[in-house]
Enzyme design. Structure first.
Site, PDB file in Angstrom:
ATOM      1  N   GLN A  70       0.835  -1.202   0.000  1.00  0.00           N
ATOM      2  CA  GLN A  70       0.000   0.000   0.000  1.00  0.00           C
ATOM      3  C   GLN A  70       0.869   1.251   0.000  1.00  0.00           C
ATOM      4  O   GLN A  70       1.820   1.367   0.771  1.00  0.00           O
ATOM      5  CB  GLN A  70      -0.942   0.077   1.188  1.00  0.00           C
ATOM      6  CG  GLN A  70      -1.938   1.238   0.975  1.00  0.00           C
ATOM      7  CD  GLN A  70      -2.863   1.504   2.125  1.00  0.00           C
ATOM      8  OE1 GLN A  70      -2.423   1.885   3.191  1.00  0.00           O
ATOM      9  NE2 GLN A  70      -4.155   1.331   1.895  1.00  0.00           N
ATOM     10  N   CYS A 101      -7.147   6.964   5.096  1.00  0.00           N
ATOM     11  CA  CYS A 101      -6.595   7.263   6.421  1.00  0.00           C
ATOM     12  C   CYS A 101      -7.220   8.545   6.981  1.00  0.00           C
ATOM     13  O   CYS A 101      -7.200   9.593   6.321  1.00  0.00           O
ATOM     14  CB  CYS A 101      -5.084   7.412   6.328  1.00  0.00           C
ATOM     15  SG  CYS A 101      -4.306   7.708   7.942  1.00  0.00           S
TER      16      CYS A 101
END
Length: 370
Positions: A70, A101
């Site tokens: 990622q 996030c």
């Protein structure tokens, strides 16, 4: 489920979690069941700059395939360069982009869950990633939006299809929710209807294998992404393997079997970091998750959460009542943080113009791991 050229079965993905999904934890989960297992978040800038700590984090087990990495980034040029390095240097077989996030140090730079609000900037980042990926599939993980007044997931999903992404994961919460409240599975269903061309994976509030089946039935999504549900419980992937192969059941390890897993996890971390003290320091955060629901005295819990050597860990684990049975619902309940957030930190003027593609100053983090 197919992601690019890779067949993923069962249709289960380990969510990238900072400080958790390193090689040792992925190893434990992979030993329990199949799926796709994603690394911790790697920042594009740190990869491009060949930051030693970041390069050390890009490690996969010998049997780990496909290798899933990622990346986090805000600047299209930096993201494109990072993906090109991954592809040309053979660092991974699959790239996932982080647009989910909610951490303030990320969103205040325009990254993570903040970025999809800037539709054209998102498009530029995705285009740069796909252009530089070669044959590697590129996917993305996102949230519903910044908050209920600034939902972005449907528009972001269409942009992802148009730019050639291979799959999308939606966490059914906004950044403002953080991990509080309940995940909105209906939003996952709406996204699947909006982007039928590529796989849509659902994320949020999957604590048991039964939850995964219920999510897929409710939403029509193509697969599930497991995050907090496997903290201290890598055998959840055994349950998921079973339920998708038609042999449902629930892993119910005794406390002694849990202790054996804890020893193995700590040993793998020591090997990974190359130093006993660092490996045990990293292990400490897992203790509470492993022991969730079990009857263990506060003093022993404290001793286990402050160990600094493998010998010390072994001594404390031997004090656990090995025959204590799996505590059932008490251990299958939600785990990890459940805190909400009332305010999302954003760059000044971020919400003024969703079509603005300007990259904020100092947008790129130089440290990996979230």
């Amino acid at each position: 489920m197919k992601i690019g050229t890779f067949e993923v079965w069962p249709p289960v993905v380990l969510a990238p979690m900072a400080g958790v999904t390193n090689t040792p934890f992925r190893t434990l989960c992979r030993e329990q069941g199949g799926g796709l297992f994603v690394s911790e978040m790697i920042t594009s800038r740190a990869l491009v700059e060949r930051n030693p700590k970041t390069m050390a984090m890009i490690r996969f087990g010998e049997a780990e395939t496909p290798r899933s990495l990622q990346l986090y980034g805000v600047d299209p040029e930096t993201v494109g360069n990072a993906v090109r390095i991954v592809a040309e240097d053979g660092l991974a077989d699959h790239v996932d982009l982080n647009f989910g996030c909610p951490v303030p140090k990320v969103t205040r730079r325009g990254g993570g869950a903040a970025l999809p609000y800037k539709r054209e900037l998102l498009r530029s980042v995705l285009r740069a990633a796909v252009t530089n990926a070669g044959t590697l599939p590129v996917t993305m993980k996102m949230r519903k939006g910044i908050d209920d007044d600034h939902l972005t997931y449907l528009a972001a999903g269409r942009i992802a299809v148009e730019e050639g992404l291979s799959a999308i994961t939606l966490h059914g919460r906004t950044a403002a929710q953080n991990y509080g409240g309940s995940a909105d599975w209906d939003a996952i269903a709406r996204l699947k209807e909006a982007v039928p061309e590529i796989p849509v994976l659902g994320n949020g509030d999957i604590w048991t294998a039964g939850d995964a089946v219920r999510m897929m039935t409710h939403t029509g999504c193509d697969g599930v992404v497991i995050g907090r549900g496997c903290l201290g419980r890598p055998w959840l992937f055994r349950d998921l393997d079973g339920v998708f192969s038609g042999a449902p059941g629930s892993a119910v390890p005794t406390l002694g079997e849990v202790a054996t897993m804890m020893r193995r996890h700590a040993g793998l971390l020591v090997e990974y970091f190359g130093r006993e003290a660092q490996g045990l320091l990293d292990f400490r955060k897992h203790v509470g998750w492993y022991l969730k629901g079990f009857t263990v005295g506060a003093g022993l819990r404290r001793d286990l959460a402050t160990v600094s050597t493998l010998a010390e860990l072994g001594d404390h684990l031997s004090r656990l009542p090995a025959g204590q049975p799996w505590p059932g619902l008490a251990a299958d309940a939600p785990r990890g943080t459940s805190a909400g957030r009332t305010r999302v930190h954003l760059p000044d003027g971020w919400l003024d113009d969703p079509a603005d593609r300007a990259v904020p100053v100092d947008a790129e983090l130089d440290i990996s791991g979230g």
